[in-house]
Scaffold this active site. Structure first.
Site, PDB file in Angstrom:
ATOM      1  N   THR A  92       0.529  -1.039   0.108  1.00 16.87           N
ATOM      2  CA  THR A  92       0.270   0.142   0.305  1.00 16.87           C
ATOM      3  C   THR A  92       0.786   1.404  -0.087  1.00 16.87           C
ATOM      4  OG1 THR A  92      -1.980  -1.256   0.922  1.00 16.87           O
ATOM      5  CG2 THR A  92      -1.618   0.708   0.630  1.00 16.87           C
ATOM      6  N   TYR A 141     -11.822  -5.297  -5.498  1.00 16.52           N
ATOM      7  CA  TYR A 141     -13.375  -4.539  -6.084  1.00 16.52           C
ATOM      8  C   TYR A 141     -15.219  -5.088  -5.496  1.00 16.52           C
ATOM      9  CZ  TYR A 141     -16.362  -2.757  -9.498  1.00 16.52           C
ATOM     10  OH  TYR A 141     -16.998  -1.406 -10.215  1.00 16.52           O
ATOM     11  N   TYR A 198      -2.414 -10.397   3.712  1.00 15.89           N
ATOM     12  CA  TYR A 198      -2.811  -9.063   3.774  1.00 15.89           C
ATOM     13  C   TYR A 198      -4.202  -8.196   3.945  1.00 15.89           C
ATOM     14  CZ  TYR A 198      -1.646  -4.153   3.332  1.00 15.89           C
ATOM     15  OH  TYR A 198      -1.624  -2.792   3.503  1.00 15.89           O
ATOM     16  N   LYS A 242       0.178 -10.010   7.251  1.00 15.14           N
ATOM     17  CA  LYS A 242       0.247  -8.916   7.880  1.00 15.14           C
ATOM     18  C   LYS A 242      -1.095  -7.999   8.468  1.00 15.14           C
ATOM     19  CE  LYS A 242       1.331  -3.678   6.547  1.00 15.14           C
ATOM     20  NZ  LYS A 242       1.753  -3.058   5.616  1.00 15.14           N
TER      21      LYS A 242
END
Length: 287
Positions: free
Chosen positions: A40, A103, A133, A163
């Site tokens: 990110t 999405y 993630y 994470k």
């Protein structure tokens, strides 16, 4: 402690390739155990797949061991995720950090399980290691604890970690109970209790500007927990200062100020640099 390294851009929007490599080397020199190219913080959603492949190759060609790289590869298209993931495995990377497909919202755990199962099958590499993630406040799609446990049990040699960027200690704590799973909080604010509870480390954006202090803090947590408070407070203050602003632009502003290289202020739209007032306020607190 691993750093999701920032991506610098030239004034015309191209990746500043030499600066990208120099920054990656500096982070490792300052104490990062590894890097997360195109997470990110690296503006991955604004970077093309060919660019990601090229820059991963540039890092390895520059002498950075692939075993210290865990690139972000998760995309909404399974085929694109397979392509990036296979390239990382073939390059010899430590692993890959994989978002869920983000999405379509309100998808089922069965659908998400099928996505990761298909990814593992299609990559078809025994060396593949996946760190999931979880960042639901950004992705809009999260990874529930039962789903993570199911993936870990189904693919114990491949799904090795997660994470957790939820910022929710209850969620991180529940993940830490999954046998054999390496859990990395996405903020150093949770690092003391996470490492004490068995986490192997932290993956934090602020390592881009505070790597040495974070590395010292992690070492103290392991070696001398009674002295952590003094080392933790300055680390905490940097994190809180960055969080007052759009974090990627804030981190880039700090690097521009420290290095004198204004290219660090550049971001790809829709992100924009901090205003002059924002930069001044940030510099007073963190530089």
């Amino acid at each position: 402690m691993l750093a999701p390294n920032l991506t610098p851009f030239e004034d015309d929007g191209r990746i500043a390739e030499t600066l990208y490599v120099e920054h990656a080397k500096r982070l490792l020199d300052e104490g990062c155990a590894g890097l997360i190219p195109f997470g990110t913080t690296g503006e991955a959603a604004s970077v093309g797949n060919d660019e990601r492949i090229r820059m991963l190759d540039r890092l390895v060609e520059a002498g950075i061991p692939a075993s210290r790289l865990m690139p972000g590869t998760g995309l909404t298209s399974l085929l694109d995720t397979v392509r990036l993931t296979r390239h990382a495995v073939e390059a010899g990377c430590l692993g890959v950090l994989v978002l869920p497909p983000f999405y379509y919202k309100a998808v089922s755990d069965d659908g998400l399980f099928a996505y990761f199962a298909r990814l593992i099958e299609d990559v078809g590499e025994g060396a593949l290691r996946i760190v999931l993630y979880h960042i639901p406040q950004v992705a809009g799609v999260g990874l529930s604890v039962p789903l993570v446990r199911r993936l870990r049990e189904a693919f114990p040699e491949t799904v090795v970690g997660i994470k957790d960027s939820s910022g929710d200690w209850a969620n991180t704590s529940a993940l830490l109970e999954i046998e054999g799973l390496s859990v990395y909080p996405g903020t150093e604010l949770l690092m003391p209790q996470a490492l004490a509870a068995g986490s192997p480390g932290c993956i934090t954006a602020t390592a881009n500007v505070n790597a040495a202090a974070l590395a010292r803090l992690a070492q103290l947590i392991y070696d001398d927990p009674g002295t952590v408070t003094g080392a933790f407070e300055p680390v905490r203050q940097v994190r809180l200062a960055v969080q007052q602003h759009p974090p990627i632009s804030a981190l880039k502003a700090i690097l521009a100020h420290r290095t004198g290289d204004d290219r660090w202020r550049n971001a790809r739209p829709p992100l924009v640099p901090l205003s002059n007032d924002q930069r001044a306020a940030l510099e007073r607190r963190s530089c």
